[in-house]
Design a protein around this motif. Structure first.
Motif, mmCIF file in Angstrom:
data_model
loop_
_atom_site.group_PDB
_atom_site.id
_atom_site.type_symbol
_atom_site.label_atom_id
_atom_site.label_comp_id
_atom_site.label_asym_id
_atom_site.label_seq_id
_atom_site.Cartn_x
_atom_site.Cartn_y
_atom_site.Cartn_z
ATOM 1 N N ASP A 59 2.640 16.718 6.459
ATOM 2 C CA ASP A 59 1.576 17.548 6.557
ATOM 3 C C ASP A 59 0.485 17.315 7.178
ATOM 4 O O ASP A 59 0.655 16.149 7.862
ATOM 5 C CB ASP A 59 0.911 17.754 4.838
ATOM 6 C CG ASP A 59 0.820 16.254 4.244
ATOM 7 O OD1 ASP A 59 0.604 15.298 5.072
ATOM 8 O OD2 ASP A 59 0.484 16.217 3.161
ATOM 9 N N ASP A 61 -3.153 15.993 7.049
ATOM 10 C CA ASP A 61 -4.202 15.512 6.010
ATOM 11 C C ASP A 61 -5.780 15.403 6.724
ATOM 12 O O ASP A 61 -5.988 14.788 7.490
ATOM 13 C CB ASP A 61 -3.688 14.033 6.002
ATOM 14 C CG ASP A 61 -2.474 13.773 5.288
ATOM 15 O OD1 ASP A 61 -2.449 14.169 4.114
ATOM 16 O OD2 ASP A 61 -1.651 13.097 5.602
ATOM 17 N N ILE A 63 -9.360 15.299 5.681
ATOM 18 C CA ILE A 63 -10.260 14.701 4.697
ATOM 19 C C ILE A 63 -11.655 15.032 5.024
ATOM 20 O O ILE A 63 -11.966 15.391 6.057
ATOM 21 C CB ILE A 63 -10.109 13.186 4.677
ATOM 22 C CG1 ILE A 63 -10.523 12.587 6.041
ATOM 23 C CG2 ILE A 63 -8.599 12.799 3.991
ATOM 24 C CD1 ILE A 63 -10.793 10.942 5.856
ATOM 25 N N SER A 92 -3.151 19.950 3.893
ATOM 26 C CA SER A 92 -3.400 19.256 2.718
ATOM 27 C C SER A 92 -4.937 18.941 2.921
ATOM 28 O O SER A 92 -5.232 18.058 3.968
ATOM 29 C CB SER A 92 -2.759 17.788 2.553
ATOM 30 O OG SER A 92 -3.295 17.085 1.735
ATOM 31 N N LYS A 94 -8.270 17.189 1.325
ATOM 32 C CA LYS A 94 -8.734 16.425 0.111
ATOM 33 C C LYS A 94 -10.343 15.851 0.371
ATOM 34 O O LYS A 94 -10.733 15.274 1.254
ATOM 35 C CB LYS A 94 -8.046 15.025 -0.088
ATOM 36 C CG LYS A 94 -6.533 15.096 -0.427
ATOM 37 C CD LYS A 94 -6.479 15.822 -1.675
ATOM 38 C CE LYS A 94 -4.819 15.823 -2.153
ATOM 39 N NZ LYS A 94 -4.001 16.949 -1.575
ATOM 40 N N TRP A 118 -7.057 3.322 1.804
ATOM 41 C CA TRP A 118 -5.494 4.064 2.327
ATOM 42 C C TRP A 118 -4.576 3.048 2.080
ATOM 43 O O TRP A 118 -4.981 1.526 2.176
ATOM 44 C CB TRP A 118 -5.802 4.663 3.311
ATOM 45 C CG TRP A 118 -6.279 6.074 3.142
ATOM 46 C CD1 TRP A 118 -7.035 6.624 2.100
ATOM 47 C CD2 TRP A 118 -6.253 7.021 4.063
ATOM 48 N NE1 TRP A 118 -7.440 7.722 2.351
ATOM 49 C CE2 TRP A 118 -6.996 8.425 3.609
ATOM 50 C CE3 TRP A 118 -5.834 7.237 5.487
ATOM 51 C CZ2 TRP A 118 -7.399 9.303 4.315
ATOM 52 C CZ3 TRP A 118 -6.206 8.495 6.106
ATOM 53 C CH2 TRP A 118 -6.867 9.474 5.510
#
Length: 187
Positions: A59, A61, A63, A92, A94, A118
């Motif tokens: 995906d 990612d 943020i 994705s 977040k 992380w």
């Protein structure tokens, strides 16, 4: 922080039209403290170090940090916008203002703080394209591990979860030159 590696990272991404186009799409969302991290950056460097064509990402990612609207629904709305731009990618999103709850950590102050929690130092890297069309990056643990193909846990991540994650990811099969460490104080 090694400025030479920072410049090298930026140059590699600037030469990658696919990555720059994705960075433009995400930038144009105008989200607060917004970055693309994890595999998007990691795979680029590891692939080049292994003389590989682009390894498929699980995906993209994305943020961001917005404490004024930290609902999961808001992130899903952003994902829907991204799907309209490119339905062939798995997006994705977040909001890091809420992710500390899921992860059992203290409240994060911003995206740089969030990615310091992380799993791996080499993956705790994120990039963005600013409105002056310059690439910026976050790397709370620097870029040395990423460029030196060293995988080790961040000091803030649970070691047992890290070990299971490394086993499940099977990165050595994709990138055999990796050196994987399984303890916090490994050098």
């Amino acid at each position: 922080m090694n400025p030479k590696l920072g410049n090298e990272l930026i140059e590699k991404i600037e030469r990658d039209e696919w990555m720059v186009n994705i960075l433009k799409i995400v930038r144009d969302l105008k989200l607060n403290d917004c970055w693309i991290g994890a595999g998007f950056v990691r795979n680029k460097i590891w692939d080049e170090k292994h003389h590989k064509v682009r390894t498929e990402l699980n995906d993209i990612d994305i943020i961001h940090f917005d404490s004024s609207n930290s609902s999961k629904e808001y992130d899903l709305q952003i994902e829907e916008k991204l799907i309209k731009h490119n339905p062939n990618l798995k997006w994705s999103v977040k909001n890091q203002s809420r992710m500390h709850i899921r992860n059992g950590d203290k409240q994060y102050s911003d995206c740089n703080d969030a990615i310091s929690f992380w799993p791996e130092t080499a993956t705790s890297v994120a990039v963005r394209l600013n409105f002056n069309n310059n690439i910026e990056y976050l790397a709370p643990y620097g870029l040395d591990d990423l460029f030196n193909l060293l995988v080790k846990p961040t000091p803030k991540f649970d070691l047992n979860i890290y070990k299971t994650r490394i086993e499940n990811k099977r990165w050595k099969e994709k990138w055999p030159k990796l050196e994987i460490k399984t303890c916090h104080k490994c050098v």
